[in-house]
Design a protein around this motif. Structure first.
Motif, PDB file in Angstrom:
ATOM      1  N   HIS A  76       7.220 -47.845 -43.825  1.00 22.95           N
ATOM      2  CA  HIS A  76       7.380 -46.397 -43.414  1.00 22.95           C
ATOM      3  C   HIS A  76       8.381 -46.395 -42.901  1.00 22.95           C
ATOM      4  O   HIS A  76       9.192 -46.913 -42.091  1.00 22.95           O
ATOM      5  N   MET A  93       2.892 -37.542 -43.009  1.00 22.97           N
ATOM      6  CA  MET A  93       3.389 -37.286 -44.413  1.00 22.97           C
ATOM      7  C   MET A  93       4.423 -36.349 -44.464  1.00 22.97           C
ATOM      8  O   MET A  93       4.300 -35.168 -45.216  1.00 22.97           O
ATOM      9  N   VAL A  98       8.093 -40.986 -45.609  1.00 24.35           N
ATOM     10  CA  VAL A  98       7.835 -41.238 -46.716  1.00 24.35           C
ATOM     11  C   VAL A  98       8.929 -41.817 -47.779  1.00 24.35           C
ATOM     12  O   VAL A  98       9.002 -42.512 -48.469  1.00 24.35           O
ATOM     13  N   SER A 121       7.280 -47.417 -54.590  1.00 26.77           N
ATOM     14  CA  SER A 121       6.252 -47.475 -53.444  1.00 26.77           C
ATOM     15  C   SER A 121       6.286 -49.062 -53.370  1.00 26.77           C
ATOM     16  O   SER A 121       6.351 -49.850 -54.006  1.00 26.77           O
ATOM     17  N   PHE A 164       0.350 -40.865 -51.818  1.00 32.54           N
ATOM     18  CA  PHE A 164       0.282 -41.678 -50.423  1.00 32.54           C
ATOM     19  C   PHE A 164      -1.121 -41.498 -50.108  1.00 32.54           C
ATOM     20  O   PHE A 164      -1.709 -40.475 -49.972  1.00 32.54           O
TER      21      PHE A 164
END
Length: 186
Positions: A76, A93, A98, A121, A164
């Motif tokens: 992250h 977020m 992200v 991801s 997410f």
């Protein structure tokens, strides 16, 4: 930090709650007060980059670099000095947490200099390593291999959306749309 001055009223409610909590605790309030903290963050990033450079040098000296796939990323990003006093990671977020960098290097398999702005991801890492090593997983995977995307980003079909999740810091459940690339406002 370009988003340091983002206005509180444009933030989701759980961001406003977090900002209120930090302000009650006497956190830093001005850009000048945050600059030394941000400098320490940059020092840490520089140290990590230098350590990775040492790994690459060692692979080169051992003549292993051409036979090694290197995947450089993080789990992250951080909100350090962004969005008006936010300091944390995943649960807020925001783009800073992200939209993290990822680089792949595999001489002879991934052409140098290719870039992509596709949404990927950390779930894509296992399928990538499995494909690179020729190993198979006899179970369904949530991710997809990044090798096609790294080799031919313009020709590789890829989804436009990603989901997410974060399960931490509180029992509260928040739903928050992620802004489209280039739009840091909610």
């Amino acid at each position: 930090a370009p988003s340091f001055g983002n206005k509180r009223e444009h933030r989701p409610q759980h961001h406003r709650n977090r900002l209120d909590y930090r302000r009650r605790g006497g956190s830093f309030r001005t850009w000048e007060a945050w600059q030394a903290i941000l400098g320490r963050g940059y020092e840490h990033q520089t140290q990590v980059d230098a350590a990775m450079g040492g790994v690459v040098e060692a692979l080169e000296q051992l003549a292993l670099l051409d036979n090694t796939i290197i995947i450089y990323t993080a789990d992250h990003g951080g909100t350090l000095c962004s969005n008006g006093e936010l300091v944390d990671k995943g649960w807020l977020m925001v783009e800073e947490t992200v939209r993290i960098p990822m680089a792949l290097n595999w001489p002879g398999h991934i052409p140098a200099g290719k870039t992509s702005d596709k949404l990927v991801s950390n779930l894509d890492l296992v399928p990538t390593v499995l494909e690179a090593t020729g190993a198979e997983m006899n179970q369904p995977q949530d991710g997809r291999s990044l090798l096609g995307l790294a080799q031919a980003p313009d020709e590789t079909p890829w989804p436009d959306d990603i989901i997410f999740e974060h399960h931490g810091h509180s029992d509260a459940v928040y739903f928050q749309p992620l802004p489209r690339p280039g739009n840091s406002q909610f």
